[in-house]
Enzyme design. Structure first.
Site, PDB file in Angstrom:
ATOM      1  CD  GLU A  90      -2.687  -1.482   2.429  1.00 47.81           C
ATOM      2  OE1 GLU A  90      -2.562  -0.652   3.367  1.00 47.81           O
ATOM      3  OE2 GLU A  90      -3.421  -2.483   2.503  1.00 47.81           O
TER       4      GLU A  90
ATOM      5  CD  GLU B 160      -8.417   0.442   4.546  1.00 49.00           C
ATOM      6  OE1 GLU B 160      -7.741   0.500   3.485  1.00 49.00           O
ATOM      7  OE2 GLU B 160      -8.238  -0.427   5.421  1.00 49.00           O
TER       8      GLU B 160
END
Length: 437
Positions: free
Chosen positions: A175, A371
């Site tokens: 990520e 997120e």
């Protein structure tokens, strides 16, 4: 002799041994009801497919990666169960090849470029450069990795007696947008001309760790761009999901005991040096932490504890109110829409996650997970041209988190209380002088 050996190694493994993903395709399944979700859940444990997002009961999309060999089966499975889907990245390797990764060194300037990603050494060098340049910054170490790399961070402090905002990034290796945005936030706190940002930087101590999984992050740059876990060997497999390894409802729902799975929880709670040592660091300053922010991708969500239940526990009502106002502020700049809720209600059931442990064990008042972008079109391969806008809108929301928290009686740092007291005394002194004339 050595040149011949080097030549043979090159022939056998190639000049670049990094795993390639030619002809891998990213699908975005669009379930319409719970029956279709259940069919995706049945597919979830099929190791032929890499689920980038979970088929949770409330999911409006599920991202699934497939290689060429199995894509026909996947498409037929989805079609047979009337699950709509789109192809968002027809060739994953092409998306990886388009990513820009720069090398930072103090000799070529003191600034990062927010249109490119950086490797681990570059991030650590940049931290050193900031510390050399800004007297309010210092290097901190949050622990050590399995391969004995330091979990390196930066502390921003304008004096003693301040409460702490703690930022954790990069716990899931692939990520990349997470460390990039954490770095952007750090840079803003140290260099921004915006008065609200400067005030937030002065009012709190900031403990910031861009990469809390250094072994895994390094591996994504050198060997496997899509690696998620740390790099501990477990039998014939490698890696533990560091965000399933915290000592809170360990190995409950949403975590796996199978080392081959991306959400493998490890051999026990805090079995990994990364989580164990970082938790010790957090505990050492826990009484002073007012807000804990963890950064992940993707989905455009702001999540609260807890991951193992949809019950609205602790100060849920205050936290969700603050969070929703902050997501409103995030949307203003680029119209990026985030949803808010606790982990279990907004995304999926999960156990052993960092924010749950911080909330339960350290009792930090406000704990959130971001997120970040996007909603499944690029997933973990968010293009570098989205780093800057993602950083800007996220910084907007953090300032609003602080503002809204204060409105509800949170975030009362010792420093701000002292400043308010001094201001009050000054006002009383002026009044006394006027009355004495």
């Amino acid at each position: 002799m050595w040149k011949l050996l080097a030549f043979l190694i090159t022939v056998l493994v190639g000049v670049n041994s990094k795993l390639r993903f030619d002809n891998y395709t990213l699908y975005k399944a669009l379930p319409k009801n719970l029956d279709e979700i259940k069919k995706l859940q049945e597919l979830y444990n099929d190791k032929r497919f890499d689920f980038w997002s979970d088929p949770a009961p409330n999911a409006d999309y599920v991202s699934i990666l497939s290689n060429l060999e199995n894509k026909i089966y996947l498409e037929e499975y989805l079609s047979a169960h009337k699950i709509n889907f789109t192809v968002t990245l027809p060739n994953i390797q092409e998306a990886i090849d388009k990513e820009t990764v720069a090398t930072y060194s103090r000799s070529n300037g003191r600034f990062m470029n927010w249109t490119t990603y950086y490797d681990l050494d570059s991030i650590n060098s940049w931290i050193d450069s900031l510390v050399e340049t800004h007297e309010e910054a210092s290097v901190i170490y949050g622990g050590v990795s399995y391969e004995e790399r330091q979990i390196k961070g930066i502390k921003i402090s304008h004096g003693a007696g301040r409460k702490i905002i703690f930022i954790e990034g990069g716990i899931h290796a692939r990520e990349w947008i997470s460390p990039a945005v954490v770095n952007y936030i750090t840079n803003e706190l140290l260099t921004s001309d915006d008065e609200e940002t400067r005030a937030a930087a002065r009012e709190f101590d900031w403990h910031i760790f861009p990469v809390t999984n250094p072994d895994g992050y390094l591996w994504t740059h050198t060997e496997n761009r899509l690696w998620r876990k740390n790099r501990r060997p477990v039998g014939s497999e490698f890696g533990v999901d560091l965000n399933r390894n915290w000592n809170i409802n360990w190995l409950g729902i949403g975590a796996s005991s199978n080392p081959a799975m991306d959400n493998y929880a490890g051999t026990g709670p805090f079995s990994e040096p990364e989580t164990r040592s970082l938790s010790e660091y957090i505990r050492s300053i826990g009484d002073e932490i007012e807000m804990y922010l963890s950064f992940h991708s993707f989905g455009q969500l702001l999540l609260l504890p807890f991951g193992n239940t949809t019950d609205q526990l602790a100060n849920y009502n205050d936290a969700i109110k603050i969070g929703r106002r902050a997501m409103g502020a995030l949307s203003v700049r680029f119209n990026t829409l985030y949803n808010a809720g606790n982990v279990a209600e907004a995304i999926y059931l999960a156990s052993g996650v960092s924010i749950d442990w911080v909330k339960e064990s350290i009792n930090v008042p406000l704990v959130y997970v971001y997120e970040l972008r996007d909603r499944g079109n690029f997933g973990s391969l968010l293009p570098a041209d989205q780093i800057l806008p993602t950083g800007q809108e996220t910084m907007d929301s953090i300032l609003e988190l602080i503002h809204q928290a204060k409105r509800l009686g949170y975030m009362s740092s010792s420093a701000s209380t002292l400043q308010a007291t001094i201001a009050l005394l000054s006002s009383l002194t002026i009044v006394f002088i006027i009355l004495s004339i």
